[in-house]
Design an enzyme around this catalytic site. Structure first.
Site, PDB file in Angstrom:
ATOM      1  CB  SER A 150      -0.948  -0.051   1.204  1.00  0.00           C
ATOM      2  OG  SER A 150      -1.976   0.891   1.077  1.00  0.00           O
ATOM      3  CG  ASP A 226      -7.435  -3.469  -2.003  1.00  0.00           C
ATOM      4  OD1 ASP A 226      -8.065  -2.601  -1.381  1.00  0.00           O
ATOM      5  OD2 ASP A 226      -6.195  -3.597  -1.938  1.00  0.00           O
ATOM      6  CG  HIS A 261      -5.443  -2.861   1.152  1.00  0.00           C
ATOM      7  ND1 HIS A 261      -4.933  -2.500  -0.078  1.00  0.00           N
ATOM      8  CD2 HIS A 261      -4.795  -2.064   2.052  1.00  0.00           C
ATOM      9  CE1 HIS A 261      -4.042  -1.534   0.057  1.00  0.00           C
ATOM     10  NE2 HIS A 261      -3.925  -1.258   1.349  1.00  0.00           N
TER      11      HIS A 261
END
Length: 290
Positions: A150, A226, A261
Protein backbone atom coordinates in the site's frame (compact mmCIF):
# COMPACT_ATOMS: atom_id res chain seq x y z
CA UNK A 1 25.00 4.90 16.04
CA UNK A 2 24.19 1.61 17.68
CA UNK A 3 21.07 -0.52 17.80
CA UNK A 4 19.62 -1.85 21.05
CA UNK A 5 18.01 -5.28 20.89
CA UNK A 6 14.80 -5.15 22.93
CA UNK A 7 13.77 -8.74 22.23
CA UNK A 8 14.89 -11.81 20.27
CA UNK A 9 12.23 -14.12 18.86
CA UNK A 10 13.16 -17.50 17.30
CA UNK A 11 11.52 -17.83 13.88
CA UNK A 12 11.99 -20.56 11.26
CA UNK A 13 15.45 -21.39 12.55
CA UNK A 14 16.52 -17.76 12.50
CA UNK A 15 16.02 -14.77 14.79
CA UNK A 16 13.59 -11.86 14.70
CA UNK A 17 15.25 -8.95 16.49
CA UNK A 18 13.16 -6.11 17.85
CA UNK A 19 15.48 -3.12 17.69
CA UNK A 20 15.54 0.52 18.71
CA UNK A 21 18.02 3.28 18.03
CA UNK A 22 18.44 7.02 18.12
CA UNK A 23 18.05 8.25 14.55
CA UNK A 24 20.32 11.08 13.46
CA UNK A 25 18.13 11.67 10.38
CA UNK A 26 14.78 11.75 12.18
CA UNK A 27 16.19 13.33 15.33
CA UNK A 28 14.42 11.00 17.75
CA UNK A 29 14.25 7.33 18.76
CA UNK A 30 12.99 4.86 16.15
CA UNK A 31 12.01 1.20 16.37
CA UNK A 32 12.31 -1.53 13.74
CA UNK A 33 12.37 -5.30 13.30
CA UNK A 34 15.14 -7.32 11.68
CA UNK A 35 14.79 -10.96 10.69
CA UNK A 36 18.09 -12.81 10.38
CA UNK A 37 17.82 -16.24 8.69
CA UNK A 38 19.70 -19.25 10.10
CA UNK A 39 22.42 -18.85 7.44
CA UNK A 40 23.44 -15.39 8.72
CA UNK A 41 26.70 -15.23 10.68
CA UNK A 42 29.77 -13.07 11.03
CA UNK A 43 31.39 -15.25 8.37
CA UNK A 44 28.35 -15.19 6.06
CA UNK A 45 26.76 -11.84 5.34
CA UNK A 46 23.37 -12.45 3.75
CA UNK A 47 21.28 -10.50 1.21
CA UNK A 48 18.48 -8.44 2.70
CA UNK A 49 15.17 -6.86 1.77
CA UNK A 50 13.42 -3.81 3.19
CA UNK A 51 9.71 -4.41 3.79
CA UNK A 52 7.90 -1.05 3.89
CA UNK A 53 4.55 -1.22 5.65
CA UNK A 54 1.35 0.69 4.91
CA UNK A 55 -0.81 3.31 6.59
CA UNK A 56 -1.41 2.88 10.34
CA UNK A 57 1.33 0.23 10.59
CA UNK A 58 4.60 -0.10 12.47
CA UNK A 59 7.63 -2.29 11.93
CA UNK A 60 5.80 -5.07 13.77
CA UNK A 61 2.98 -5.68 11.29
CA UNK A 62 4.90 -7.28 8.45
CA UNK A 63 7.13 -9.23 10.82
CA UNK A 64 4.20 -10.71 12.71
CA UNK A 65 1.59 -11.14 9.96
CA UNK A 66 3.30 -11.00 6.56
CA UNK A 67 4.64 -14.59 6.64
CA UNK A 68 7.89 -13.63 4.91
CA UNK A 69 10.23 -15.40 7.32
CA UNK A 70 9.58 -18.96 6.12
CA UNK A 71 10.72 -18.26 2.56
CA UNK A 72 13.45 -15.90 3.76
CA UNK A 73 14.87 -18.63 6.01
CA UNK A 74 14.85 -21.23 3.25
CA UNK A 75 16.76 -18.94 0.93
CA UNK A 76 19.09 -17.24 3.40
CA UNK A 77 17.67 -13.73 3.06
CA UNK A 78 17.21 -11.19 5.85
CA UNK A 79 14.19 -8.86 6.12
CA UNK A 80 14.22 -5.36 7.61
CA UNK A 81 10.90 -3.97 8.83
CA UNK A 82 11.23 -0.21 9.49
CA UNK A 83 8.58 2.00 11.07
CA UNK A 84 6.27 4.07 8.87
CA UNK A 85 6.95 7.56 10.26
CA UNK A 86 8.64 9.46 13.07
CA UNK A 87 6.87 8.97 16.41
CA UNK A 88 8.09 12.15 18.09
CA UNK A 89 8.05 15.11 18.30
CA UNK A 90 4.33 15.51 17.69
CA UNK A 91 2.66 18.21 15.59
CA UNK A 92 -0.80 19.73 15.85
CA UNK A 93 -3.23 17.60 13.87
CA UNK A 94 -0.79 14.84 12.95
CA UNK A 95 -3.10 12.17 14.36
CA UNK A 96 -6.47 13.56 13.30
CA UNK A 97 -6.70 11.02 10.46
CA UNK A 98 -5.15 7.64 9.74
CA UNK A 99 -3.87 8.76 6.32
CA UNK A 100 -1.59 11.67 7.30
CA UNK A 101 0.97 12.33 10.02
CA UNK A 102 1.92 9.68 12.52
CA UNK A 103 2.18 6.21 10.88
CA UNK A 104 1.80 7.83 7.45
CA UNK A 105 5.23 9.10 6.46
CA UNK A 106 4.97 8.02 2.79
CA UNK A 107 8.71 7.28 2.58
CA UNK A 108 9.49 10.79 1.30
CA UNK A 109 11.40 13.74 2.73
CA UNK A 110 8.90 16.45 3.63
CA UNK A 111 9.71 19.96 2.41
CA UNK A 112 6.83 21.80 4.10
CA UNK A 113 7.06 23.00 7.70
CA UNK A 114 6.70 21.74 10.35
CA UNK A 115 7.04 18.22 8.92
CA UNK A 116 10.24 19.03 7.05
CA UNK A 117 12.12 19.05 10.37
CA UNK A 118 11.63 15.35 11.08
CA UNK A 119 9.57 13.62 8.38
CA UNK A 120 12.57 12.39 6.40
CA UNK A 121 11.62 8.77 5.85
CA UNK A 122 13.30 8.56 2.44
CA UNK A 123 16.68 9.54 3.88
CA UNK A 124 16.03 7.38 6.93
CA UNK A 125 15.65 4.29 4.72
CA UNK A 126 18.11 4.84 1.89
CA UNK A 127 20.84 6.58 3.86
CA UNK A 128 20.69 5.85 7.58
CA UNK A 129 19.37 2.29 7.85
CA UNK A 130 20.90 1.28 4.52
CA UNK A 131 24.35 2.25 5.81
CA UNK A 132 24.09 1.51 9.52
CA UNK A 133 22.53 -1.95 9.59
CA UNK A 134 25.32 -3.80 7.70
CA UNK A 135 27.85 -2.33 10.13
CA UNK A 136 26.26 -4.07 13.11
CA UNK A 137 24.58 -7.14 11.60
CA UNK A 138 25.65 -9.83 9.08
CA UNK A 139 24.03 -8.16 6.05
CA UNK A 140 25.67 -7.91 2.64
CA UNK A 141 25.77 -4.17 1.76
CA UNK A 142 25.89 -4.97 -1.97
CA UNK A 143 22.74 -7.13 -2.05
CA UNK A 144 19.68 -5.15 -1.03
CA UNK A 145 16.08 -5.27 -2.27
CA UNK A 146 12.94 -3.35 -1.37
CA UNK A 147 9.27 -4.30 -1.22
CA UNK A 148 6.18 -2.91 0.46
CA UNK A 149 2.42 -2.82 0.89
CA UNK A 150 0.00 0.00 0.00
CA UNK A 151 1.75 3.20 1.14
CA UNK A 152 4.82 0.99 1.50
CA UNK A 153 4.31 -0.35 -2.02
CA UNK A 154 4.42 3.25 -3.20
CA UNK A 155 7.60 3.64 -1.15
CA UNK A 156 9.22 0.53 -2.59
CA UNK A 157 8.53 1.47 -6.20
CA UNK A 158 9.59 5.11 -5.86
CA UNK A 159 12.70 4.50 -3.76
CA UNK A 160 13.83 1.85 -6.24
CA UNK A 161 13.39 4.19 -9.19
CA UNK A 162 14.93 7.17 -7.39
CA UNK A 163 17.90 5.17 -6.10
CA UNK A 164 18.50 2.40 -8.66
CA UNK A 165 22.14 1.91 -7.63
CA UNK A 166 21.12 1.05 -4.08
CA UNK A 167 18.56 -1.69 -4.77
CA UNK A 168 18.88 -4.83 -6.87
CA UNK A 169 15.22 -5.91 -6.69
CA UNK A 170 11.73 -4.49 -6.10
CA UNK A 171 8.17 -5.71 -5.60
CA UNK A 172 4.92 -4.37 -4.18
CA UNK A 173 1.59 -5.48 -2.73
CA UNK A 174 -1.37 -3.23 -3.60
CA UNK A 175 0.79 -0.13 -4.03
CA UNK A 176 -0.52 3.41 -4.18
CA UNK A 177 0.76 3.52 -7.73
CA UNK A 178 -0.29 7.02 -8.79
CA UNK A 179 -0.56 9.10 -5.60
CA UNK A 180 -0.83 12.39 -7.47
CA UNK A 181 -4.25 11.27 -8.70
CA UNK A 182 -5.82 9.73 -5.58
CA UNK A 183 -7.14 11.22 -2.35
CA UNK A 184 -4.57 9.53 -0.12
CA UNK A 185 -1.64 10.82 -2.15
CA UNK A 186 -3.02 14.29 -2.72
CA UNK A 187 -3.65 14.77 1.01
CA UNK A 188 -0.20 13.50 1.96
CA UNK A 189 1.73 15.30 -0.75
CA UNK A 190 0.02 18.65 -0.18
CA UNK A 191 0.73 18.33 3.54
CA UNK A 192 4.35 17.25 3.21
CA UNK A 193 5.41 18.89 -0.06
CA UNK A 194 3.04 21.82 -0.67
CA UNK A 195 0.33 22.46 -3.24
CA UNK A 196 2.45 22.52 -6.41
CA UNK A 197 1.46 19.26 -8.11
CA UNK A 198 4.57 19.38 -10.28
CA UNK A 199 6.64 18.79 -7.14
CA UNK A 200 4.72 15.60 -6.46
CA UNK A 201 5.86 13.90 -9.66
CA UNK A 202 9.28 13.11 -8.21
CA UNK A 203 7.53 10.86 -5.67
CA UNK A 204 4.96 9.19 -7.91
CA UNK A 205 5.74 5.78 -9.44
CA UNK A 206 3.53 6.39 -12.47
CA UNK A 207 5.44 9.59 -13.24
CA UNK A 208 8.87 8.18 -12.44
CA UNK A 209 8.46 5.17 -14.71
CA UNK A 210 7.95 7.46 -17.71
CA UNK A 211 11.57 8.64 -17.57
CA UNK A 212 13.29 5.74 -15.79
CA UNK A 213 16.47 4.65 -17.56
CA UNK A 214 17.47 1.04 -17.46
CA UNK A 215 15.64 -2.25 -17.14
CA UNK A 216 12.73 -2.72 -14.75
CA UNK A 217 11.74 -6.15 -13.47
CA UNK A 218 8.95 -5.56 -10.97
CA UNK A 219 6.40 -7.91 -9.38
CA UNK A 220 3.16 -6.28 -8.22
CA UNK A 221 0.11 -8.03 -6.77
CA UNK A 222 -3.29 -6.36 -6.43
CA UNK A 223 -6.47 -7.99 -5.15
CA UNK A 224 -9.60 -7.45 -7.22
CA UNK A 225 -11.67 -7.53 -4.01
CA UNK A 226 -9.60 -4.75 -2.45
CA UNK A 227 -11.95 -1.95 -1.35
CA UNK A 228 -9.21 0.65 -1.80
CA UNK A 229 -8.55 -0.58 -5.31
CA UNK A 230 -12.26 -0.25 -6.09
CA UNK A 231 -12.28 3.28 -4.61
CA UNK A 232 -9.48 4.42 -6.92
CA UNK A 233 -6.84 4.86 -4.24
CA UNK A 234 -4.31 2.47 -5.84
CA UNK A 235 -4.60 3.04 -9.61
CA UNK A 236 -2.28 0.23 -10.75
CA UNK A 237 -3.61 0.49 -14.30
CA UNK A 238 -2.11 3.99 -14.54
CA UNK A 239 1.31 2.59 -13.70
CA UNK A 240 0.83 -0.34 -16.08
CA UNK A 241 -0.10 1.95 -18.97
CA UNK A 242 2.76 4.40 -18.30
CA UNK A 243 5.27 1.55 -18.05
CA UNK A 244 4.21 0.03 -21.35
CA UNK A 245 4.35 3.40 -23.12
CA UNK A 246 7.89 3.86 -21.79
CA UNK A 247 8.88 0.39 -23.00
CA UNK A 248 9.17 -1.20 -19.54
CA UNK A 249 7.62 -4.59 -20.26
CA UNK A 250 9.05 -5.99 -17.04
CA UNK A 251 6.54 -4.18 -14.82
CA UNK A 252 4.35 -7.18 -14.04
CA UNK A 253 0.99 -6.58 -12.32
CA UNK A 254 -0.98 -9.63 -11.24
CA UNK A 255 -4.64 -9.03 -10.41
CA UNK A 256 -5.55 -11.65 -7.82
CA UNK A 257 -9.24 -12.54 -7.96
CA UNK A 258 -11.26 -11.65 -4.84
CA UNK A 259 -8.27 -10.91 -2.59
CA UNK A 260 -8.52 -7.83 -0.39
CA UNK A 261 -6.03 -5.35 1.12
CA UNK A 262 -5.25 -7.35 4.27
CA UNK A 263 -2.32 -9.33 5.57
CA UNK A 264 -4.16 -12.49 4.52
CA UNK A 265 -3.56 -11.28 0.97
CA UNK A 266 0.08 -10.45 1.67
CA UNK A 267 0.76 -13.77 3.40
CA UNK A 268 -0.74 -15.70 0.48
CA UNK A 269 1.76 -14.28 -1.99
CA UNK A 270 4.67 -13.55 0.36
CA UNK A 271 6.73 -16.52 -0.87
CA UNK A 272 6.27 -15.40 -4.50
CA UNK A 273 7.73 -12.03 -3.61
CA UNK A 274 10.67 -13.47 -1.69
CA UNK A 275 11.36 -15.75 -4.66
CA UNK A 276 11.24 -12.76 -7.01
CA UNK A 277 13.85 -10.93 -4.92
CA UNK A 278 16.03 -14.00 -4.49
CA UNK A 279 16.43 -14.23 -8.26
CA UNK A 280 18.33 -10.93 -8.13
CA UNK A 281 19.98 -11.23 -4.71
CA UNK A 282 21.08 -14.87 -4.56
CA UNK A 283 22.76 -17.18 -7.06
CA UNK A 284 20.33 -19.08 -9.27
CA UNK A 285 22.02 -22.28 -8.09
CA UNK A 286 20.77 -21.69 -4.56
CA UNK A 287 17.20 -20.70 -5.42
CA UNK A 288 14.42 -22.65 -3.76
CA UNK A 289 11.11 -22.48 -5.64
CA UNK A 290 7.75 -22.62 -3.90
Amino acid sequence: MSFETKATVPSFGGRLLKLSHSSAVIGSPMALNLYLPPQASDANKVPWIFYLAGLTCTGDNGAEKGFFQAAAAQNGVAIVYPDTSPREPRYDGDDEGYDFGRAAGYYINATKAPYSATYKMESYIVEELYTALPKEFPLDPAKVGVMGHSMGGHGALTLYMKHPKKFKSVSAFAPIANPSNCHWGQKAFSGYLGDNADDWKAHDATELVKTFKGKLDVLIDVGTGDAFYKQGQLLPEHLETAAKKAGHEGVKIRFQKDYDHSYYFIATFAADHIEHHVRFLVSQDNLIDF
